[in-house]
Design a protein around this motif. Structure first.
Motif, mmCIF file in Angstrom:
data_model
loop_
_atom_site.group_PDB
_atom_site.id
_atom_site.type_symbol
_atom_site.label_atom_id
_atom_site.label_comp_id
_atom_site.label_asym_id
_atom_site.label_seq_id
_atom_site.Cartn_x
_atom_site.Cartn_y
_atom_site.Cartn_z
ATOM 1 N N ARG A 4 1.068 -4.013 -7.733
ATOM 2 C CA ARG A 4 1.314 -3.806 -6.164
ATOM 3 C C ARG A 4 1.242 -5.186 -5.281
ATOM 4 O O ARG A 4 1.193 -5.007 -4.084
ATOM 5 N N ALA A 33 8.018 0.741 -2.642
ATOM 6 C CA ALA A 33 9.422 1.161 -2.776
ATOM 7 C C ALA A 33 10.524 0.469 -1.999
ATOM 8 O O ALA A 33 11.575 0.165 -2.159
ATOM 9 N N HIS A 34 9.672 -0.180 -0.969
ATOM 10 C CA HIS A 34 10.541 -1.251 -0.317
ATOM 11 C C HIS A 34 10.151 -2.754 -0.312
ATOM 12 O O HIS A 34 9.789 -3.467 0.778
ATOM 13 N N ARG A 73 0.889 -1.103 -0.108
ATOM 14 C CA ARG A 73 0.044 -0.145 -0.078
ATOM 15 C C ARG A 73 0.931 1.280 0.119
ATOM 16 O O ARG A 73 1.977 1.321 0.645
ATOM 17 N N GLY A 74 0.330 2.277 -0.602
ATOM 18 C CA GLY A 74 1.091 3.608 -0.685
ATOM 19 C C GLY A 74 2.622 3.198 -1.220
ATOM 20 O O GLY A 74 2.824 2.830 -2.204
ATOM 21 N N ARG A 75 3.290 3.813 -0.213
ATOM 22 C CA ARG A 75 4.924 3.773 -0.456
ATOM 23 C C ARG A 75 5.532 2.563 -0.363
ATOM 24 O O ARG A 75 7.010 2.509 -0.341
ATOM 25 N N GLN A 76 4.811 1.511 0.285
ATOM 26 C CA GLN A 76 5.464 0.272 0.711
ATOM 27 C C GLN A 76 6.164 -0.381 -0.393
ATOM 28 O O GLN A 76 7.108 -1.038 -0.492
#
Length: 173
Positions: free
Chosen positions: A154, A123-124, A118-121
């Motif tokens: 995602r 990126a990691h 979710r969201g910026r997760q």
């Protein structure tokens, strides 16, 4: 095609025992089928002349459906169950998902383990990969990794398959 549905002028006839009776007019083949109380069935329509066989078509259909039922009965249906994880999952939640996955694997189902970022997760995603690998390590006694963790959009998805039983355990069951 059966009996009156056969419109060819002449046919090559095979009797119920598989012996060749030769090429004859369709009407003569029909009369022979009626005489023996059998059906005239076209088995090779593309041949010149078409090949027909004398047989009890009702009995043939019954035996064929019986064979198909037997095949379906012996067939093992593999279902896929899903377990959801997250990149920030806590230990107790992992335990709950672990128990569910083990139950599914013991039933013989495959397990789809998924993490939705979710969201910026996203990126990691390496954090999600660590969660997946540790989960796979926990269930390795009951299942094997059929498909390594892969990021699709995602989501990160991994497929686990039930481990084959030892021959000794299979003999006991």
């Amino acid at each position: 095609m059966i009996n009156d549905a056969i419109r060819d002028r002449e046919v090559r006839l095979v009797d119920e025992n598989g012996e060749q009776l030769g090429v004859m007019p369709t009407q003569q083949a029909m009369a022979l089928a009626d005489e023996r109380q059998l059906d005239l069935v076209k088995i090779a329509p593309q041949a010149k002349p078409p090949v027909c066989k004398l047989m009890d078509y009702g009995k043939y259909r019954f035996e064929q459906s019986k064979r198909e039922r037997e095949i379906r009965k012996n067939q093992k249906v593999i279902t896929i169950k899903e377990v959801h994880l997250s990149a920030t999952i806590q230990d107790h939640d992992v335990d709950v998902r672990y128990r569910a996955a083990v139950k599914f694997l013991q039933e013989g189902s495959k397990v789809k383990v998924s993490i939705r970022f979710r969201g910026r997760q996203i990126a990691h995603s390496e954090i999600g990969l660590e969660v997946m690998n540790s989960f796979a390590e926990r269930v390795k006694e009951y299942g094997i990794v059929e498909r390594r963790p892969l990021v699709e959009g995602r989501n990160m998805i991994m497929i686990l398959a039930p481990r084959e039983k030892d021959p000794k355990e299979a003999a006991k069951a």
